[in-house]
Design a protein around this motif. Structure first.
Motif, PDB file in Angstrom:
ATOM      1  N   PHE A 265      18.908  42.714  37.787  1.00  0.00           N
ATOM      2  CA  PHE A 265      17.745  41.847  37.966  1.00  0.00           C
ATOM      3  C   PHE A 265      16.819  41.922  36.751  1.00  0.00           C
ATOM      4  CE2 PHE A 265      13.174  41.899  39.301  1.00  0.00           C
ATOM      5  CZ  PHE A 265      13.011  40.529  39.321  1.00  0.00           C
ATOM      6  N   ILE A 266      16.551  43.151  36.300  1.00  0.00           N
ATOM      7  CA  ILE A 266      15.639  43.302  35.163  1.00  0.00           C
ATOM      8  C   ILE A 266      16.187  42.549  33.948  1.00  0.00           C
ATOM      9  CG2 ILE A 266      14.654  44.955  33.516  1.00  0.00           C
ATOM     10  CD1 ILE A 266      14.534  46.968  35.816  1.00  0.00           C
ATOM     11  N   LEU A 267      17.488  42.702  33.711  1.00  0.00           N
ATOM     12  CA  LEU A 267      18.065  42.027  32.550  1.00  0.00           C
ATOM     13  C   LEU A 267      18.039  40.514  32.698  1.00  0.00           C
ATOM     14  CD1 LEU A 267      21.007  44.387  31.688  1.00  0.00           C
ATOM     15  CD2 LEU A 267      18.972  43.956  30.322  1.00  0.00           C
ATOM     16  N   ALA A 268      18.338  40.038  33.904  1.00  0.00           N
ATOM     17  CA  ALA A 268      18.334  38.588  34.086  1.00  0.00           C
ATOM     18  C   ALA A 268      16.915  38.043  33.933  1.00  0.00           C
ATOM     19  CB  ALA A 268      18.909  38.227  35.454  1.00  0.00           C
ATOM     20  N   ALA A 269      15.939  38.748  34.507  1.00  0.00           N
ATOM     21  CA  ALA A 269      14.550  38.266  34.410  1.00  0.00           C
ATOM     22  C   ALA A 269      14.034  38.428  32.979  1.00  0.00           C
ATOM     23  CB  ALA A 269      13.653  39.018  35.395  1.00  0.00           C
ATOM     24  N   ALA A 270      14.399  39.536  32.330  1.00  0.00           N
ATOM     25  CA  ALA A 270      13.996  39.687  30.929  1.00  0.00           C
ATOM     26  C   ALA A 270      14.719  38.642  30.087  1.00  0.00           C
ATOM     27  CB  ALA A 270      14.295  41.095  30.423  1.00  0.00           C
ATOM     28  N   GLY A 271      15.949  38.326  30.456  1.00  0.00           N
ATOM     29  CA  GLY A 271      16.689  37.280  29.753  1.00  0.00           C
ATOM     30  C   GLY A 271      15.998  35.935  29.904  1.00  0.00           C
ATOM     31  N   SER A 272      15.446  35.701  31.085  1.00  0.00           N
ATOM     32  CA  SER A 272      14.685  34.473  31.300  1.00  0.00           C
ATOM     33  C   SER A 272      13.433  34.473  30.426  1.00  0.00           C
ATOM     34  CB  SER A 272      14.286  34.371  32.776  1.00  0.00           C
ATOM     35  OG  SER A 272      13.224  33.464  32.931  1.00  0.00           O
ATOM     36  N   ALA A 273      12.777  35.608  30.378  1.00  0.00           N
ATOM     37  CA  ALA A 273      11.521  35.692  29.635  1.00  0.00           C
ATOM     38  C   ALA A 273      11.751  35.608  28.127  1.00  0.00           C
ATOM     39  CB  ALA A 273      10.796  36.992  29.988  1.00  0.00           C
ATOM     40  N   VAL A 274      12.711  36.386  27.637  1.00  0.00           N
ATOM     41  CA  VAL A 274      12.958  36.413  26.198  1.00  0.00           C
ATOM     42  C   VAL A 274      13.760  35.186  25.797  1.00  0.00           C
ATOM     43  CG1 VAL A 274      14.095  37.638  24.321  1.00  0.00           C
ATOM     44  CG2 VAL A 274      12.935  38.919  26.125  1.00  0.00           C
ATOM     45  N   GLY A 275      13.204  34.401  24.918  1.00  0.00           N
ATOM     46  CA  GLY A 275      13.926  33.194  24.520  1.00  0.00           C
ATOM     47  C   GLY A 275      13.256  32.567  23.311  1.00  0.00           C
ATOM     48  N   LEU A 276      13.385  31.258  23.220  1.00  0.00           N
ATOM     49  CA  LEU A 276      12.753  30.546  22.111  1.00  0.00           C
ATOM     50  C   LEU A 276      11.250  30.777  22.103  1.00  0.00           C
ATOM     51  CD1 LEU A 276      14.716  27.218  22.569  1.00  0.00           C
ATOM     52  CD2 LEU A 276      14.974  28.848  20.690  1.00  0.00           C
TER      53      LEU A 276
END
Ligand code: TRP
Length: 459
Positions: A14-25
């Motif tokens: 979950f943390i990685l998926a949510a951090a993946g959502s947050a970290v981006g362009l």
């Protein structure tokens, strides 16, 4: 109700998926140019303060509402017994569609740059304007990107995204770190660091304030129910306070070091003159190719190629979360088959994004400052991230404190966190959701509306 909705495999997932959502362009493309436009370090300080003081409580509230209800962003409000409030979720779904419509275009740029890097075309930085004007090529990259997003979302979140994020996020971190070190060793890097880290408060205008707030919401993926949706797949055993802390810290850290990479490079290219730094959407796309070229042909292709590839992947974990919000909504509420919902939504959002695609030089009136003083793509971004997201954040915290009631919010957060009852986090969250967030966010929201749509500025 919650038949087979799926759940994240683990807390880390979950943390990685949510951090993946947050970290981006938002972190690597948008943050540096917002800092540049906002005048440097003064913007950075405000951005950091907003992330921790205002956004962290909103994040926790979103995750708690999602986990409590196991529903999409709209259905969650109904599931708690407040049907009327599901309009907040609807606003979120609309924000998601708007954000993804232009985000996908920029993701197309990043992907196109990857292709140009691997063939060694470093000159692309000087041709950025022509590159983004060429809507047929960009449209092609954007279609490929939307298709990849749809493919991942159609498979459910865990398999693709959880696994990909585990490997990609650390890789991105390492390559930016390499570039930070390289940047700092270049001549004039000190002037860039000074611009980035030493505040000049005379540069603060109201645009800086709302820009920093909008950026904080955008970067943390808040205010539109993305984390209600992801929260709905979180296990009851998890401590969501620590999850939210990891997500926030990861996101803020990556944005911060992206700035440490960018500004020394800008200073290097401007020969130490930071008095007239131009931000704008081209910042990384214009500056970085020249830097990669200076690494020499082999290392340049290697580092440049990997950089834009990882940037594309960072964007992909974000587009996935943006698409997941409207998809979860129509799957949960209208019982549409997931695959159909995904491909239908992806096509719709691509079409909504066409004016943004054309607003970078291809069509004059879309590209000119026709829309409240902005080109069409910038305008959509202002509406969605600077207006709708803070509004969503205001309404979500107000809802949790006064409609759902803060006791229920605390009760949900306490699940999985034994010491919550006496913790500082609880005391702060209480103050934040009842007073700080609803008041500060709504005041800034109103002033933002006056500023953007009525051109009235109080300072
Ligand atoms: N946070 C992402 C970025 O910084 C963009 C994003 C993904 C987003 N999901 C979101 C923004 C939900 C707002 C809401 O690139």
């Amino acid at each position: 109700m919650s038949v087979n909705r799926g759940e994240f495999g683990s807390k880390l997932g979950f943390i990685l998926a949510a951090a993946g959502s947050a970290v981006g362009l938002g972190n690597i493309w948008k943050y540096p140019f917002e800092v540049a436009d906002g005048g440097g370090a003064a913007f950075v300080i405000m951005y950091l303060a907003f992330c921790f003081i205002l956004c962290f409580p909103v994040m926790l509230t979103e995750i708690a509402i999602g986990r409590k209800t196991n529903r999409d962003a709209v259905g969650a409000f109904s599931a708690l017994g407040f049907r009327n409030w599901s309009i907040v979720g609807k606003l979120g779904v609309i924000s998601g569609i708007l954000i993804l419509s232009f985000y996908n275009v920029v993701a197309g740029w990043a992907f196109g740059y990857f292709v140009n890097m691997i063939v060694g075309n470093f000159d692309i930085g000087n041709q950025f304007g022509d590159f983004i004007k060429d809507w047929i090529t960009i449209g092609g990259y954007a279609i490929v990107f939307m298709a990849m997003t749809a493919l991942i979302v159609s498979r459910g979140i865990q398999d693709g995204i959880e696994k990909a994020a585990k490997f990609l996020m650390p890789s991105l971190f390492l390559i930016i770190l390499f570039l930070v070190i390289y940047a700092i060793t270049l001549p004039n890097s000190g002037a860039g660091l000074e611009f980035y880290l030493v505040p000049d408060f005379s540069k603060i205008s109201f645009e800086t304030v709302y820009g920093a707030l909008g950026q904080a919401f955008f970067s943390l993926s808040l205010g539109m129910g993305a984390l209600i949706t992801y929260g709905s797949y979180v296990s009851k055993k998890d401590n969501i306070v620590s999850s939210a802390a990891y997500i926030t810290l990861t996101d803020v850290a990556i944005a911060f070091i992206a700035g440490l990479m960018m500004f020394p490079l800008v200073a290097f290219i401007n020969q130490g003159d930071m008095s007239n730094v131009q931000g704008g959407a081209g910042l990384i796309f214009v500056t970085l190719p020249g830097v990669f070229e200076s690494l020499g042909p082999i290392l340049g292709i290697l580092i440049g190629g990997i950089f834009f590839l990882l940037l594309s992947f960072a964007a992909l974990t974000s587009t996935v979360s943006l698409l997941e919000v409207p998809v979860a909504h129509i799957v949960d509420e209208y019982k549409v088959e997931r695959r159909k919902a995904v491909y239908g939504m992806a096509a719709l959002i691509f079409v909504v994004g066409i004016p943004s695609l054309l607003a970078n030089g291809a069509v004059d009136f879309l590209s000119a400052k026709t829309f409240f003083g902005f080109d069409f793509m910038t305008f959509v971004e202002k509406v969605a991230s600077d207006t709708f997201l803070p509004l969503g954040g205001t309404l979500i915290t107000f809802f949790a404190a006064y409609i759902w009631k803060k006791e229920n919010l605390h009760e949900e957060i306490a699940i999985g966190y034994d010491g919550y009852g006496n913790s500082f986090v609880k005391k702060y969250l209480d103050l934040a959701v009842t007073i700080i967030c609803p008041t500060i966010l709504s005041v800034i929201f109103l002033l933002t509306v006056l500023n953007i749509y009525f051109k009235i500025s109080i300072f």
